[in-house]
Scaffold this active site. Structure first.
Site, mmCIF file in Angstrom:
data_model
loop_
_atom_site.group_PDB
_atom_site.id
_atom_site.type_symbol
_atom_site.label_atom_id
_atom_site.label_comp_id
_atom_site.label_asym_id
_atom_site.label_seq_id
_atom_site.Cartn_x
_atom_site.Cartn_y
_atom_site.Cartn_z
ATOM 1 N N ALA A 1 40.144 -38.278 -17.269
ATOM 2 C CA ALA A 1 40.882 -38.403 -16.017
ATOM 3 C C ALA A 1 40.158 -39.435 -15.158
ATOM 4 O O ALA A 1 38.959 -39.671 -15.330
ATOM 5 C CB ALA A 1 40.931 -37.054 -15.313
ATOM 6 N N GLU A 32 41.218 -34.184 -24.351
ATOM 7 C CA GLU A 32 42.241 -33.149 -24.123
ATOM 8 C C GLU A 32 43.632 -33.670 -24.462
ATOM 9 O O GLU A 32 44.461 -32.945 -25.002
ATOM 10 C CB GLU A 32 42.162 -32.675 -22.660
ATOM 11 C CG GLU A 32 40.895 -31.864 -22.412
ATOM 12 C CD GLU A 32 40.584 -31.649 -20.939
ATOM 13 O OE1 GLU A 32 40.634 -32.635 -20.167
ATOM 14 O OE2 GLU A 32 40.303 -30.505 -20.554
ATOM 15 N N GLY A 77 39.599 -35.780 -20.226
ATOM 16 C CA GLY A 77 41.059 -35.753 -20.362
ATOM 17 C C GLY A 77 41.550 -36.530 -21.583
ATOM 18 O O GLY A 77 42.622 -36.230 -22.118
ATOM 19 N N GLU A 104 32.648 -33.584 -18.701
ATOM 20 C CA GLU A 104 32.877 -33.297 -17.277
ATOM 21 C C GLU A 104 31.663 -32.657 -16.608
ATOM 22 O O GLU A 104 31.414 -32.838 -15.421
ATOM 23 C CB GLU A 104 34.096 -32.371 -17.103
ATOM 24 C CG GLU A 104 35.433 -32.993 -17.452
ATOM 25 C CD GLU A 104 35.834 -32.854 -18.912
ATOM 26 O OE1 GLU A 104 34.954 -32.560 -19.754
ATOM 27 O OE2 GLU A 104 37.021 -33.051 -19.214
HETATM 28 N N1 CAA Z 1 37.458 -42.730 -14.577
HETATM 29 C C1 CAA Z 1 37.451 -43.870 -13.879
HETATM 30 N N2 CAA Z 1 36.886 -45.001 -14.323
HETATM 31 C C2 CAA Z 1 36.307 -44.959 -15.544
HETATM 32 C C3 CAA Z 1 36.272 -43.787 -16.324
HETATM 33 C C4 CAA Z 1 36.893 -42.634 -15.798
HETATM 34 N N3 CAA Z 1 36.945 -41.498 -16.471
HETATM 35 N N4 CAA Z 1 35.609 -44.058 -17.472
HETATM 36 C C5 CAA Z 1 35.258 -45.354 -17.421
HETATM 37 N N5 CAA Z 1 35.687 -45.901 -16.263
HETATM 38 C C6 CAA Z 1 35.513 -47.290 -15.802
HETATM 39 C C7 CAA Z 1 34.072 -47.533 -15.366
HETATM 40 O O1 CAA Z 1 33.885 -47.093 -14.039
HETATM 41 C C8 CAA Z 1 33.985 -49.039 -15.506
HETATM 42 O O2 CAA Z 1 34.639 -49.636 -14.412
HETATM 43 P P1 CAA Z 1 33.907 -50.854 -13.586
HETATM 44 O O3 CAA Z 1 33.814 -51.949 -14.608
HETATM 45 O O4 CAA Z 1 34.893 -51.132 -12.487
HETATM 46 O O5 CAA Z 1 32.595 -50.339 -13.159
HETATM 47 C C9 CAA Z 1 34.837 -49.319 -16.741
HETATM 48 O O6 CAA Z 1 35.702 -48.189 -16.894
HETATM 49 C C10 CAA Z 1 34.017 -49.454 -18.022
HETATM 50 O O7 CAA Z 1 33.188 -48.314 -18.147
HETATM 51 P P2 CAA Z 1 31.572 -48.385 -18.273
HETATM 52 O O8 CAA Z 1 31.038 -49.632 -17.653
HETATM 53 O O9 CAA Z 1 31.017 -47.072 -17.802
HETATM 54 O O10 CAA Z 1 31.446 -48.506 -19.879
HETATM 55 P P3 CAA Z 1 30.233 -48.023 -20.797
HETATM 56 O O11 CAA Z 1 30.536 -48.548 -22.161
HETATM 57 O O12 CAA Z 1 28.925 -48.321 -20.169
HETATM 58 O O13 CAA Z 1 30.371 -46.410 -20.837
HETATM 59 C C11 CAA Z 1 31.559 -44.336 -21.031
HETATM 60 C C12 CAA Z 1 31.487 -45.827 -21.409
HETATM 61 C C13 CAA Z 1 30.380 -43.563 -21.694
HETATM 62 C C14 CAA Z 1 32.878 -43.806 -21.581
HETATM 63 C C15 CAA Z 1 31.473 -44.162 -19.483
HETATM 64 O O14 CAA Z 1 32.439 -45.030 -18.900
HETATM 65 C C16 CAA Z 1 31.748 -42.770 -18.994
HETATM 66 O O15 CAA Z 1 30.860 -41.925 -19.040
HETATM 67 N N6 CAA Z 1 32.966 -42.509 -18.482
HETATM 68 C C17 CAA Z 1 33.329 -41.258 -17.894
HETATM 69 C C18 CAA Z 1 33.600 -40.193 -18.958
HETATM 70 C C19 CAA Z 1 33.912 -38.861 -18.282
HETATM 71 O O16 CAA Z 1 33.094 -38.278 -17.590
HETATM 72 N N7 CAA Z 1 35.152 -38.372 -18.494
HETATM 73 C C20 CAA Z 1 35.620 -37.131 -17.907
HETATM 74 C C21 CAA Z 1 36.423 -37.389 -16.668
HETATM 75 S S1 CAA Z 1 36.843 -35.934 -15.753
HETATM 76 C C22 CAA Z 1 38.151 -35.277 -16.580
HETATM 77 O O17 CAA Z 1 38.641 -35.820 -17.544
HETATM 78 C C23 CAA Z 1 38.658 -33.976 -16.006
HETATM 79 C C24 CAA Z 1 39.710 -33.307 -16.802
HETATM 80 O O18 CAA Z 1 39.430 -32.475 -17.671
HETATM 81 C C25 CAA Z 1 41.119 -33.559 -16.570
#
Ligand code: CAA
Length: 257
Positions: free
Chosen positions: A65, A111, A108, A131
């Site tokens: 998400a 999921e 998400g 998360e």
């Molecule tokens: N939401 C918003 N933006 C996101 C995102 C997310 N879930 N995942 C990645 N992005 C964005 C980053 O912020 C980044 O944007 P900028 O270039 O503007 O900074 C871009 O995508 C590229 O990501 P990274 O620079 O972080 O790429 P990376 O290769 O270094 O890392 C990753 C990749 C490990 C997937 C890392 O992006 C990450 O940890 N993402 C979040 C994963 C996460 O926590 N997901 C759960 C979300 S909460 C949820 O899903 C709740 C639910 O159950 C419904």
């Protein structure tokens, strides 16, 4: 459609939906999920379509998400936004859906793949429910579907540590159908879809409904429970800290408040 690409006849009787926010690793914002719901409804109503594939790109199926969209929300905002009603409509799709996953399938994203009926993965696919690292918990079915797919011990470890599971392990654990080289994952999904599309569409629909029924009553209750706890996380300072830390690209400091 701004964030997805839809091809109703990508192959005979097989539709393809591609999530298309590549710069954000296909983070699932509210608009994207609304578009996905509408596209699936249309394809479900289209008699020419017998199977649907959802994919992302090689780097990411979806990284969860959209954290940036959720970071400033309160528990009551989340309750009122009611983002999961969209997911409820998606899971009512009657035609079979195959997730073709490469790269990140996180939060998400994992999921969403599990909401589909089958998962074909590339050898680079990574599944996870991270998360917990941003001060919340899965909210779109992760605690329920992952547990049913891979069992309590493995699911608990993934949900409590946020550790990723590579495709090969995910296949061993029964989370996915199979893993293939990265250049073949979409072809393999099309092959599976084509096999299904040869069958009686009526029997396919009824069979899908029946397989899902095996855990649906418990799932409804489980999803409701998970959702309330997910919203409750947004009443904590740790949620604000965890999500702000992600946006600001620093490590979070959780205080248990
Ligand atoms: N939401 C918003 N933006 C996101 C995102 C997310 N879930 N995942 C990645 N992005 C964005 C980053 O912020 C980044 O944007 P900028 O270039 O503007 O900074 C871009 O995508 C590229 O990501 P990274 O620079 O972080 O790429 P990376 O290769 O270094 O890392 C990753 C990749 C490990 C997937 C890392 O992006 C990450 O940890 N993402 C979040 C994963 C996460 O926590 N997901 C759960 C979300 S909460 C949820 O899903 C709740 C639910 O159950 C419904």
């Amino acid at each position: 459609m701004e964030f997805i690409l839809v091809t109703p006849q990508a192959q005979p009787h097989v539709a393809l939906i591609q999530l298309n926010r590549p710069k954000e690793l296909n983070a699932l914002n509210l608009q994207l999920m609304g578009e996905l719901r509408d596209a699936l409804k249309e394809l479900d109503d289209n008699d020419e379509v017998r199977a649907i594939i959802i994919t992302g790109n090689e780097r990411a199926f979806a990284a969860g998400a959209d954290i940036k969209q959720m970071a400033g929300k309160t528990a009551i905002d989340m309750l009122n936004i009611d983002q999961f009603s969209t997911w409820d409509q998606i899971r009512k799709t009657k035609k079979p859906i195959i997730a073709a996953v490469s790269g990140f399938a996180l939060g998400g994203g994992c999921e969403l793949a599990m909401t589909c009926d089958m998962i074909i993965a590339s050898e680079t696919a990574m599944f996870g429910q991270p998360e917990i690292k941003i001060g919340v918990m899965p909210g779109a079915g992760g605690t329920q579907r992952l547990t049913k797919a891979i069992g309590k011990a493995k699911a608990m470890e993934m949900v409590l540590t946020g550790k990723f599971m590579p495709a090969e392990e995910a296949e061993k654990q029964g989370l996915i159908n199979r893993v293939v080289p990265v250049e073949l994952y979409l072809d393999e999904a099309f092959k599976l879809a084509a096999e299904i599309a040869k069958m009686s569409p009526v029997a396919i629909k009824l069979a899908k409904e029946s397989v899902n029924r095996s855990f649906e009553t418990q799932l409804d209750e489980g999803l409701h429970f998970e959702r309330k706890n997910f919203y409750l996380c947004f009443a904590s300072e740790d949620q604000t800290e965890g999500m702000n830390a992600f946006v600001e690209k620093r490590a979070p400091e959780f205080k248990g408040r």
